[in-house]
Design a protein around this motif. Structure first.
Motif, short mmCIF file in Angstrom:
data_model
loop_
_atom_site.label_atom_id
_atom_site.label_comp_id
_atom_site.label_asym_id
_atom_site.label_seq_id
_atom_site.Cartn_x
_atom_site.Cartn_y
_atom_site.Cartn_z
N TYR A 47 29.18 -52.23 -18.61
CA TYR A 47 30.45 -52.77 -18.11
C TYR A 47 30.49 -54.25 -18.47
CZ TYR A 47 33.97 -54.48 -14.83
OH TYR A 47 35.07 -55.09 -14.27
N ASP A 48 31.60 -54.67 -19.10
CA ASP A 48 31.66 -56.04 -19.62
C ASP A 48 32.76 -56.84 -18.93
OD1 ASP A 48 30.77 -58.12 -21.13
OD2 ASP A 48 31.91 -57.59 -22.92
N GLY A 49 32.77 -56.80 -17.62
CA GLY A 49 33.71 -57.61 -16.86
C GLY A 49 33.03 -58.82 -16.27
N LYS A 50 33.60 -59.37 -15.20
CA LYS A 50 33.00 -60.54 -14.54
C LYS A 50 31.60 -60.21 -14.05
CE LYS A 50 33.74 -63.81 -10.76
NZ LYS A 50 34.62 -64.19 -9.61
N THR A 51 31.45 -59.01 -13.51
CA THR A 51 30.14 -58.57 -13.02
C THR A 51 29.51 -57.69 -14.10
OG1 THR A 51 31.13 -58.53 -10.82
CG2 THR A 51 28.95 -57.57 -11.04
N ARG A 52 29.11 -58.30 -15.18
CA ARG A 52 28.57 -57.55 -16.33
C ARG A 52 27.36 -56.72 -15.93
NH1 ARG A 52 27.05 -60.72 -21.77
NH2 ARG A 52 29.14 -60.10 -22.42
N VAL A 68 27.93 -43.58 -14.87
CA VAL A 68 29.35 -43.57 -14.50
C VAL A 68 29.53 -44.14 -13.10
CG1 VAL A 68 31.36 -42.12 -14.04
CG2 VAL A 68 29.92 -41.64 -16.02
N ALA A 69 28.64 -43.76 -12.18
CA ALA A 69 28.74 -44.23 -10.80
C ALA A 69 28.61 -45.75 -10.72
CB ALA A 69 27.66 -43.55 -9.95
N ILE A 70 27.62 -46.31 -11.41
CA ILE A 70 27.42 -47.76 -11.37
C ILE A 70 28.61 -48.48 -12.00
CG2 ILE A 70 26.02 -49.66 -12.28
CD1 ILE A 70 23.57 -47.88 -11.94
N ALA A 71 29.10 -47.97 -13.13
CA ALA A 71 30.25 -48.60 -13.79
C ALA A 71 31.48 -48.59 -12.88
CB ALA A 71 30.55 -47.89 -15.10
N LYS A 72 31.70 -47.47 -12.17
CA LYS A 72 32.85 -47.36 -11.26
C LYS A 72 32.73 -48.35 -10.10
CE LYS A 72 35.36 -43.93 -12.96
NZ LYS A 72 36.81 -44.05 -13.27
N ILE A 73 31.53 -48.45 -9.53
CA ILE A 73 31.31 -49.34 -8.41
C ILE A 73 31.55 -50.80 -8.81
CG2 ILE A 73 29.53 -50.31 -6.89
CD1 ILE A 73 28.32 -47.49 -6.72
N VAL A 74 30.99 -51.20 -9.95
CA VAL A 74 31.10 -52.59 -10.39
C VAL A 74 32.55 -52.93 -10.75
CG1 VAL A 74 30.37 -54.25 -12.12
CG2 VAL A 74 28.70 -52.66 -11.17
N ALA A 75 33.22 -52.01 -11.45
CA ALA A 75 34.62 -52.25 -11.82
C ALA A 75 35.50 -52.38 -10.58
CB ALA A 75 35.12 -51.11 -12.71
N LYS A 76 35.24 -51.54 -9.58
CA LYS A 76 36.02 -51.61 -8.33
C LYS A 76 35.73 -52.92 -7.61
CE LYS A 76 38.80 -49.96 -5.21
NZ LYS A 76 40.25 -49.78 -5.50
N HIS A 77 34.48 -53.36 -7.63
CA HIS A 77 34.13 -54.65 -7.03
C HIS A 77 34.93 -55.77 -7.65
CE1 HIS A 77 32.01 -58.30 -5.97
NE2 HIS A 77 31.77 -58.50 -7.26
N ASP A 78 34.99 -55.80 -8.99
CA ASP A 78 35.74 -56.85 -9.67
C ASP A 78 37.22 -56.79 -9.31
OD1 ASP A 78 33.50 -57.84 -10.84
OD2 ASP A 78 34.05 -57.35 -12.91
N GLU A 79 37.74 -55.59 -9.17
CA GLU A 79 39.15 -55.42 -8.80
C GLU A 79 39.40 -55.98 -7.40
OE1 GLU A 79 42.12 -51.77 -7.63
OE2 GLU A 79 40.62 -51.41 -9.20
N ALA A 94 37.64 -58.18 -5.84
CA ALA A 94 37.27 -59.59 -5.75
C ALA A 94 38.33 -60.52 -6.35
CB ALA A 94 35.94 -59.84 -6.45
N LYS A 95 39.34 -59.96 -7.01
CA LYS A 95 40.38 -60.80 -7.62
C LYS A 95 41.14 -61.55 -6.54
CE LYS A 95 41.25 -58.09 -11.81
NZ LYS A 95 42.22 -57.26 -12.55
#
Length: 242
Positions: free
Chosen positions: A149-154, A227-238, A240-241
């Motif tokens: 996952y390459d967002g804020k929480t890479r 998939v689970a980790i990617a979903k959790i991290v992406a949701k966190h970034d969402e 946290a906006k």
């Protein structure tokens, strides 16, 4: 006499124009040949830089298990090497030795110089090279990491295979069990995680919402960890906006 002079002048002008036209045509023809030749030389020089590595010999080639990522056969991918991007390059990723191998035009297997590789794309995975103590924590080894996952929480995965041996009917059988190590960037450093508890522990204020994501999408953490980790991290970034 005047007629002769006029005719001579006309012939001279005509010959000069014809010669000039021929010269222009020759220059145009030479340019048409030299331009693609210069492009070929430029491309070849870049390719020579890419293929300027040691020869790689495939070991344990007849074993059932193998040292490569996902599969043993060549797959065309993308590599960003020494400031240049190269597409459709046949490659293998030896994750036991953490080395990238490409196939030369003549069929040789070439080991690319890892320190010149910024990233490569293979089997729909994005592998990038990270330096210990610079790009990642001091405790994490320098090498290629799969960017999950390459967002804020890479989030990174270090894919690793160990080599083991067993004796079957007096024959040595090589085994290559694989392990994946997950790292999540949070609070300005990477954290090693492996369980759902360790992942959710990084985001204590959002545990309820993050658990709900997995439940709503019916994702079992143990069965589909990536998939689970990617979903959790992406949701966190969402969440946290600002």
């Amino acid at each position: 006499m005047r007629i002769f002079t006029t005719v001579l002048l006309f012939l001279t002008i005509t010959a000069t124009r014809s010669f000039a036209q021929v010269a222009e045509n020759n220059i145009a023809a030479a340019s048409a040949i030299n331009y693609p030749l210069s492009l070929y030389k430029e491309a070849t020089s870049m390719s020579q830089n890419l293929y300027n590595g040691r020869q790689y010999y495939v070991y344990d080639a007849r074993q059932e298990e193998f040292q490569f990522f996902n599969q043993r056969k060549w797959v065309k991918g993308v590599i960003y090497y020494d400031g240049q991007r190269f597409d459709s390059i046949p490659m293998l990723y030896d994750i036991y030795k953490d080395e990238l191998v490409i196939k030369h035009f003549n069929g040789d297997h070439v080991l690319v110089q890892s320190e010149k590789v910024d990233y490569f794309l293979l089997n729909n995975h994005h592998f990038a090279r990270f330096e210990s103590g610079t790009d990642i924590n001091e405790q994490m080894r320098t090498g290629f990491y799969d960017i999950l996952y390459d967002g804020k929480t890479r989030t990174l995965i270090r894919r690793f295979k160990s080599r083991q041996e067993k004796i079957v009917d007096k024959r040595v059988i090589a085994l290559y069990p694989q392990k994946n190590f997950f790292y999540i960037y949070n609070n300005e450093r990477y954290h090693s995680v492996n369980s759902k508890k360790s992942v959710l522990g990084l985001f204590p204020e959002q545990k309820k919402e993050l658990r709900k994501v997995l439940k709503d999408e019916k994702i079992k953490f143990r069965k589909n960890k990536e998939v689970a980790i990617a979903k959790i991290v992406a949701k966190h970034d969402e969440l946290a906006k600002p």
